[in-house]
Design a protein around this motif. Structure first.
Motif, mmCIF file in Angstrom:
data_model
loop_
_atom_site.group_PDB
_atom_site.id
_atom_site.type_symbol
_atom_site.label_atom_id
_atom_site.label_comp_id
_atom_site.label_asym_id
_atom_site.label_seq_id
_atom_site.Cartn_x
_atom_site.Cartn_y
_atom_site.Cartn_z
ATOM 1 N N TYR A 27 9.821 7.721 2.754
ATOM 2 C CA TYR A 27 9.772 7.348 4.173
ATOM 3 C C TYR A 27 8.406 7.696 4.771
ATOM 4 C CZ TYR A 27 10.775 7.343 9.153
ATOM 5 O OH TYR A 27 10.724 7.110 10.502
ATOM 6 N N GLY A 28 7.916 8.900 4.474
ATOM 7 C CA GLY A 28 6.604 9.297 4.986
ATOM 8 C C GLY A 28 5.482 8.443 4.423
ATOM 9 N N ILE A 30 5.678 5.310 3.569
ATOM 10 C CA ILE A 30 5.740 3.980 4.183
ATOM 11 C C ILE A 30 5.325 4.019 5.646
ATOM 12 C CG2 ILE A 30 7.338 2.144 4.882
ATOM 13 C CD1 ILE A 30 8.918 2.769 2.299
ATOM 14 N N ARG A 31 5.732 5.042 6.383
ATOM 15 C CA ARG A 31 5.547 5.070 7.835
ATOM 16 C C ARG A 31 4.208 5.614 8.308
ATOM 17 N NH1 ARG A 31 7.718 2.356 11.293
ATOM 18 N NH2 ARG A 31 7.716 4.041 12.758
ATOM 19 N N ARG A 32 3.540 6.427 7.537
ATOM 20 C CA ARG A 32 2.310 7.077 7.995
ATOM 21 C C ARG A 32 1.083 6.310 7.516
ATOM 22 N NH1 ARG A 32 4.374 9.619 12.003
ATOM 23 N NH2 ARG A 32 6.063 10.965 11.398
ATOM 24 N N HIS A 33 0.059 6.278 8.368
ATOM 25 C CA HIS A 33 -1.180 5.592 8.028
ATOM 26 C C HIS A 33 -2.311 6.562 7.708
ATOM 27 C CE1 HIS A 33 0.477 1.710 8.967
ATOM 28 N NE2 HIS A 33 0.895 2.167 10.132
ATOM 29 N N ARG A 38 -0.175 10.729 3.798
ATOM 30 C CA ARG A 38 0.329 9.973 2.645
ATOM 31 C C ARG A 38 0.249 10.805 1.365
ATOM 32 N NH1 ARG A 38 -0.599 3.613 2.687
ATOM 33 N NH2 ARG A 38 0.574 3.216 4.572
#
Length: 133
Positions: A27-28, A30-33, A38
């Protein structure tokens, strides 16, 4: 939390916790930029995989499987090395571009290569001075 531990069989606590850690890391990822977040998410995913391996190795009445323990130990060493390399790449990217963020969306494949100037992405004179001394 105690209720959940009582409901699960003793051999399923570590694999279940590992699966939860892997899902949180995914989840992290996929969701964090931000690239450091990452890398942290990848480490959390790896920790989940290690927990599953050790949980599966400890199942049964006999002693734990030493092969799974050796694989986990080797994986931890490789994960630390890969994390150090990834963080070094993030530091270098931050010095070149000024940001450590993956921008959402696909790259512009139609932009000509000549649009990237070396002067714009060159390290500053202060950076060069600090590394030459």
């Amino acid at each position: 939390m105690e209720w959940l531990a009582q409901q699960l069989a003793p051999g399923l606590i570590y694999p279940t916790a590992g699966a939860i850690l892997f899902a949180l890391g995914l989840y992290g990822l996929i969701r964090r930029h931000h690239l450091v977040l990452r890398i942290l998410a990848l480490n959390i995913m790896g920790s989940g995989v290690f927990m599953v391996l050790l949980g599966i190795a400890a199942r049964g009445e006999g002693p734990p499987d030493p092969v799974a323990q050796a694989l986990t130990l080797t994986g931890i060493v490789v994960a630390v090395s890969a994390t150090a390399f990834a963080l070094a790449l993030v530091v270098r990217l931050t010095r070149i571009t000024g940001q450590a963020v993956m921008l959402p969306g696909p790259p512009d494949d139609h932009a000509p290569v000549d649009d990237i100037s070396r002067e714009e992405h060159a390290p500053s004179a202060e950076y060069d001075r600090g590394h030459r001394e």
